[in-house]
Write a protein that holds these residues in place. Sequence first.
Motif, PDB file in Angstrom:
ATOM      1  N   SER A   1       0.828  -1.202   0.000  1.00 20.19           N
ATOM      2  CA  SER A   1       0.000   0.000   0.000  1.00 20.19           C
ATOM      3  C   SER A   1       0.864   1.255   0.000  1.00 20.19           C
ATOM      4  CB  SER A   1      -0.949   0.014   1.209  1.00 20.19           C
ATOM      5  OG  SER A   1      -0.215   0.052   2.397  1.00 20.19           O
ATOM      6  N   GLU A   2       0.492   2.187  -0.834  1.00 17.66           N
ATOM      7  CA  GLU A   2       1.213   3.448  -0.964  1.00 17.66           C
ATOM      8  C   GLU A   2       0.180   4.564  -0.917  1.00 17.66           C
ATOM      9  OE1 GLU A   2       4.554   5.269  -3.929  1.00 17.66           O
ATOM     10  OE2 GLU A   2       2.898   4.183  -4.826  1.00 17.66           O
ATOM     11  N   ARG A   3       0.529   5.679  -0.297  1.00 11.59           N
ATOM     12  CA  ARG A   3      -0.380   6.817  -0.241  1.00 11.59           C
ATOM     13  C   ARG A   3       0.309   8.021  -0.861  1.00 11.59           C
ATOM     14  NH1 ARG A   3      -4.890   6.616   3.490  1.00 11.59           N
ATOM     15  NH2 ARG A   3      -4.907   4.577   4.434  1.00 11.59           N
ATOM     16  N   THR A   4      -0.495   8.892  -1.440  1.00 12.65           N
ATOM     17  CA  THR A   4       0.072  10.067  -2.090  1.00 12.65           C
ATOM     18  C   THR A   4      -0.640  11.331  -1.647  1.00 12.65           C
ATOM     19  OG1 THR A   4      -1.397   9.803  -3.990  1.00 12.65           O
ATOM     20  CG2 THR A   4       0.767   8.779  -4.142  1.00 12.65           C
ATOM     21  N   ASP A   5       0.079  12.425  -1.713  1.00 16.63           N
ATOM     22  CA  ASP A   5      -0.436  13.769  -1.504  1.00 16.63           C
ATOM     23  C   ASP A   5      -1.065  14.006  -0.136  1.00 16.63           C
ATOM     24  OD1 ASP A   5      -0.564  16.352  -2.454  1.00 16.63           O
ATOM     25  OD2 ASP A   5      -2.614  16.116  -3.185  1.00 16.63           O
ATOM     26  N   GLY A   6      -0.308  13.698   0.923  1.00 17.57           N
ATOM     27  CA  GLY A   6      -0.761  13.966   2.276  1.00 17.57           C
ATOM     28  C   GLY A   6      -0.167  15.264   2.795  1.00 17.57           C
ATOM     29  N   ARG A   7      -0.759  15.812   3.848  1.00 15.72           N
ATOM     30  CA  ARG A   7      -0.258  17.016   4.526  1.00 15.72           C
ATOM     31  C   ARG A   7       0.121  16.646   5.947  1.00 15.72           C
ATOM     32  NH1 ARG A   7       0.944  21.860   1.980  1.00 15.72           N
ATOM     33  NH2 ARG A   7      -0.412  22.011   0.212  1.00 15.72           N
ATOM     34  N   VAL A   8       1.310  17.058   6.373  1.00 15.69           N
ATOM     35  CA  VAL A   8       1.779  16.780   7.727  1.00 15.69           C
ATOM     36  C   VAL A   8       1.104  17.760   8.679  1.00 15.69           C
ATOM     37  CG1 VAL A   8       3.777  16.702   9.252  1.00 15.69           C
ATOM     38  CG2 VAL A   8       3.988  15.932   6.884  1.00 15.69           C
ATOM     39  N   LEU A   9       0.382  17.229   9.646  1.00 18.90           N
ATOM     40  CA  LEU A   9      -0.316  18.065  10.624  1.00 18.90           C
ATOM     41  C   LEU A   9       0.547  18.323  11.859  1.00 18.90           C
ATOM     42  CD1 LEU A   9      -3.799  16.309  10.528  1.00 18.90           C
ATOM     43  CD2 LEU A   9      -3.098  18.386   9.319  1.00 18.90           C
ATOM     44  N   LYS A  10       1.333  17.301  12.254  1.00 17.04           N
ATOM     45  CA  LYS A  10       2.097  17.399  13.499  1.00 17.04           C
ATOM     46  C   LYS A  10       3.257  16.424  13.440  1.00 17.04           C
ATOM     47  CE  LYS A  10       1.390  16.312  18.374  1.00 17.04           C
ATOM     48  NZ  LYS A  10       0.423  15.842  19.364  1.00 17.04           N
ATOM     49  N   ILE A  11       4.391  16.820  13.991  1.00 15.94           N
ATOM     50  CA  ILE A  11       5.540  15.927  14.100  1.00 15.94           C
ATOM     51  C   ILE A  11       5.889  15.793  15.576  1.00 15.94           C
ATOM     52  CG2 ILE A  11       7.986  15.594  13.579  1.00 15.94           C
ATOM     53  CD1 ILE A  11       7.533  17.153  10.990  1.00 15.94           C
TER      54      ILE A  11
ATOM     55  N   ARG B   1       1.746  12.991  12.221  1.00 13.86           N
ATOM     56  CA  ARG B   1       0.293  12.884  11.998  1.00 13.86           C
ATOM     57  C   ARG B   1       0.046  13.468  10.620  1.00 13.86           C
ATOM     58  NH1 ARG B   1      -4.178  10.288  13.812  1.00 13.86           N
ATOM     59  NH2 ARG B   1      -5.986  11.640  13.816  1.00 13.86           N
ATOM     60  N   VAL B   2      -0.529  12.661   9.716  1.00 19.72           N
ATOM     61  CA  VAL B   2      -0.703  13.066   8.321  1.00 19.72           C
ATOM     62  C   VAL B   2      -2.176  12.993   7.939  1.00 19.72           C
ATOM     63  CG1 VAL B   2      -0.035  12.586   5.940  1.00 19.72           C
ATOM     64  CG2 VAL B   2       1.586  12.144   7.777  1.00 19.72           C
ATOM     65  N   CYS B   3      -2.631  14.015   7.230  1.00 16.46           N
ATOM     66  CA  CYS B   3      -3.990  14.036   6.696  1.00 16.46           C
ATOM     67  C   CYS B   3      -3.914  13.721   5.206  1.00 16.46           C
ATOM     68  CB  CYS B   3      -4.623  15.406   6.919  1.00 16.46           C
ATOM     69  SG  CYS B   3      -6.332  15.489   6.328  1.00 16.46           S
ATOM     70  N   TRP B   4      -4.617  12.673   4.788  1.00 16.09           N
ATOM     71  CA  TRP B   4      -4.625  12.227   3.401  1.00 16.09           C
ATOM     72  C   TRP B   4      -5.875  12.741   2.702  1.00 16.09           C
ATOM     73  CZ3 TRP B   4      -0.047  10.465   2.254  1.00 16.09           C
ATOM     74  CH2 TRP B   4       0.726   9.862   3.244  1.00 16.09           C
TER      75      TRP B   4
END
Length: 69
Positions: free
Chosen positions: A32-42, A48-51
């Motif tokens: 499984s691969e995901r694309t185009d997420g935004r990092v919310l918190k490190i 924490r990533v929002c997809w």
Amino acid sequence: MIISSLFAFFAGKNSDIVVNGRVNRMADLAGSERTDGRVLKIDGDRARVCWPKGEKTEESLSSLVSIVE
């Protein structure tokens, strides 16, 4: 968590991943691969990533790749 944060800092890995940056997740063993997420918190070596479609997940920084625009 402190030890893993220090290791990531001194190893210099994933220093290009920042909060609100765009990322992709590399394929795992299940393929499984995901694309185009935004990092919310490190937090340490986790992010924490929002997809797309609003799904939020906890990801290891080592599995993320920054998208360069």
